[in-house]
Write a protein that holds these residues in place. Structure first.
Motif, PDB file in Angstrom:
ATOM      1  N   ARG A 249     -28.847 -19.698   3.447  1.00 60.52           N
ATOM      2  CA  ARG A 249     -27.769 -19.727   2.444  1.00 60.52           C
ATOM      3  C   ARG A 249     -26.549 -20.445   2.994  1.00 60.52           C
ATOM      4  NH1 ARG A 249     -23.151 -17.781   1.256  1.00 60.52           N
ATOM      5  NH2 ARG A 249     -23.026 -16.567   3.185  1.00 60.52           N
ATOM      6  N   ARG A 250     -26.187 -20.126   4.223  1.00 60.69           N
ATOM      7  CA  ARG A 250     -25.012 -20.744   4.829  1.00 60.69           C
ATOM      8  C   ARG A 250     -25.210 -22.242   5.040  1.00 60.69           C
ATOM      9  NH1 ARG A 250     -22.230 -16.672   9.228  1.00 60.69           N
ATOM     10  NH2 ARG A 250     -22.326 -14.759   7.965  1.00 60.69           N
TER      11      ARG A 250
ATOM     12  N   PRO B 139     -30.474 -25.458  -2.733  1.00 64.39           N
ATOM     13  CA  PRO B 139     -29.171 -25.163  -3.341  1.00 64.39           C
ATOM     14  C   PRO B 139     -28.921 -25.839  -4.680  1.00 64.39           C
ATOM     15  CG  PRO B 139     -28.929 -25.635  -1.001  1.00 64.39           C
ATOM     16  CD  PRO B 139     -30.330 -25.993  -1.372  1.00 64.39           C
TER      17      PRO B 139
ATOM     18  N   GLY C  75     -27.316 -24.185   3.417  1.00 60.43           N
ATOM     19  CA  GLY C  75     -27.372 -24.818   2.105  1.00 60.43           C
ATOM     20  C   GLY C  75     -25.995 -25.053   1.520  1.00 60.43           C
ATOM     21  N   ALA C  76     -25.109 -24.078   1.675  1.00 64.09           N
ATOM     22  CA  ALA C  76     -23.732 -24.219   1.184  1.00 64.09           C
ATOM     23  C   ALA C  76     -23.003 -25.320   1.945  1.00 64.09           C
ATOM     24  CB  ALA C  76     -22.997 -22.896   1.311  1.00 64.09           C
ATOM     25  N   LEU C  77     -23.199 -25.393   3.258  1.00 64.84           N
ATOM     26  CA  LEU C  77     -22.584 -26.455   4.052  1.00 64.84           C
ATOM     27  C   LEU C  77     -23.025 -27.831   3.560  1.00 64.84           C
ATOM     28  CD1 LEU C  77     -21.065 -27.436   6.692  1.00 64.84           C
ATOM     29  CD2 LEU C  77     -23.306 -27.305   7.791  1.00 64.84           C
TER      30      LEU C  77
ATOM     31  N   ARG D 153     -24.439 -28.654   0.627  1.00 60.03           N
ATOM     32  CA  ARG D 153     -24.041 -28.882  -0.769  1.00 60.03           C
ATOM     33  C   ARG D 153     -22.551 -29.210  -0.862  1.00 60.03           C
ATOM     34  NH1 ARG D 153     -24.391 -23.639  -3.128  1.00 60.03           N
ATOM     35  NH2 ARG D 153     -22.265 -23.466  -2.320  1.00 60.03           N
ATOM     36  N   ASP D 154     -21.722 -28.418  -0.232  1.00 63.35           N
ATOM     37  CA  ASP D 154     -20.281 -28.568  -0.387  1.00 63.35           C
ATOM     38  C   ASP D 154     -19.710 -29.672   0.499  1.00 63.35           C
ATOM     39  OD1 ASP D 154     -20.536 -26.422  -2.103  1.00 63.35           O
ATOM     40  OD2 ASP D 154     -19.836 -24.939  -0.627  1.00 63.35           O
TER      41      ASP D 154
ATOM     42  N   GLU E  15     -34.574 -22.626   0.912  1.00 66.10           N
ATOM     43  CA  GLU E  15     -33.369 -22.577   0.092  1.00 66.10           C
ATOM     44  C   GLU E  15     -33.144 -23.952  -0.527  1.00 66.10           C
ATOM     45  OE1 GLU E  15     -29.520 -20.982  -1.280  1.00 66.10           O
ATOM     46  OE2 GLU E  15     -31.314 -20.022  -0.458  1.00 66.10           O
TER      47      GLU E  15
ATOM     48  N   THR F   9     -34.059 -19.772  -4.276  1.00 62.38           N
ATOM     49  CA  THR F   9     -34.385 -19.304  -2.929  1.00 62.38           C
ATOM     50  C   THR F   9     -35.794 -18.740  -2.948  1.00 62.38           C
ATOM     51  OG1 THR F   9     -32.077 -18.722  -2.500  1.00 62.38           O
ATOM     52  CG2 THR F   9     -33.734 -17.794  -1.027  1.00 62.38           C
TER      53      THR F   9
END
Length: 266
Positions: free
Chosen positions: A18-19, A123, A21-23, A25-26, A121, A128
């Motif tokens: 999750r972490r 994103p 994927g967020a990195l 994506r963002d 994952e 997931t």
């Protein structure tokens, strides 16, 4: 392995994925695919890839410092606990470069050569996928089952192509021979997601040559736990020569065709 251990490994894999994927994506620049120089888009993707792997390995090492690692971007330690994490921080890099949604973070945990836990994952798809050996496969909280096997001529199958021109040319020749025997062929661009899409019943099968352990470890477990069969050449497990995953009734005829067409060599 105890339920407590597999539960711990799953929770850690889910959070690390999750972490990361967020990195990814963002942190992706909006103009990544149209950057001014030819080298800079690839450089940015490589930097994001490495940053995601460092995030994953750092998070896991903080919680389980005795574990080993095998990662696409160079993480390779044996550890002393018997557990090894197999990590692809960004599966589907070309999709990521172009802003296509089919890319994923793939994390698997192995013990004594057996994959115990797999998390994929995705994103940009808001998905997931997860699996525990012997515990089934899930998309979020929804249990997954592969599709009932159709006749091979009605099967929708995905594949992938190598970046080396000579290898890709042979793979295209194999696909050309295969297409008349199937409903159709798709090319998604992420091995991890293709394997999970077999698990989710979105594909009847998938095959590819040239996959590394980090490409397939998590997705292979998700597919198997959803009832799919996986392997390589007849009598072999999935690996670099060939990886095949399909609904049980599709697996053997697809594998036989791929063997006959030489899908396992360049």
């Amino acid at each position: 392995m105890t339920d407590a251990l597999t539960g711990e490994l799953l929770a850690l894999a889910l959070e690390a994925a999750r972490r990361a994927g967020a990195l990814l994506r963002d942190g992706r620049p909006d103009d990544l695919a149209v950057a001014a120089t030819k080298s800079s888009p690839i450089d940015v993707v490589t930097e994001m890839d490495i940053a995601a792997e460092k995030l994953i390995t750092g998070y896991l090492a903080d919680h389980r410092p005795e574990d080993g690692f095998l990662g696409e971007e160079g993480a390779a330690t044996s550890g002393s606990s018997g557990v090894r994490w197999v990590i692809d921080p960004l599966d589907g890099t070309v999709n990521y470069l172009y802003g296509l949604p089919t890319w994923a973070v793939s994390i698997a945990a192995e013990c004594d050569g057996e994959t115990l836990v797999g998390v994929v994952e995705a994103p940009m798809r808001g998905e997931t996928f997860r699996a525990v050996r012997g515990g089934g496969a899930f998309l979020g909280d929804r249990p997954l089952r592969c599709r009932p096997a159709p006749p091979l001529e009605q099967a929708l199958v995905s594949t992938g192509f190598n970046y080396v021109t000579t290898v890709r040319t042979h793979q295209a020749e194999v696909a050309q021979r295969l297409i008349p025997r199937l409903r159709d062929i798709r090319r998604g661009g992420s091995a991890a997601i293709d394997l999970c899409d077999v698990a989710a019943g979105r594909l009847d099968g998938y095959y590819e040559r040239g996959l590394h352990p980090w490409d397939l470890a998590a997705g292979d477990l998700v597919a198997r736990e959803a009832g799919a069969r996986t392997g390589g050449r007849p009598g072999s497990g999935p690996g670099f020569e060939l990886t095949v995953a399909a609904s049980p009734g599709v697996f053997e005829p697809l594998q036989e065709l791929l063997e006959g067409y030489g899908a396992w060599h360049d």
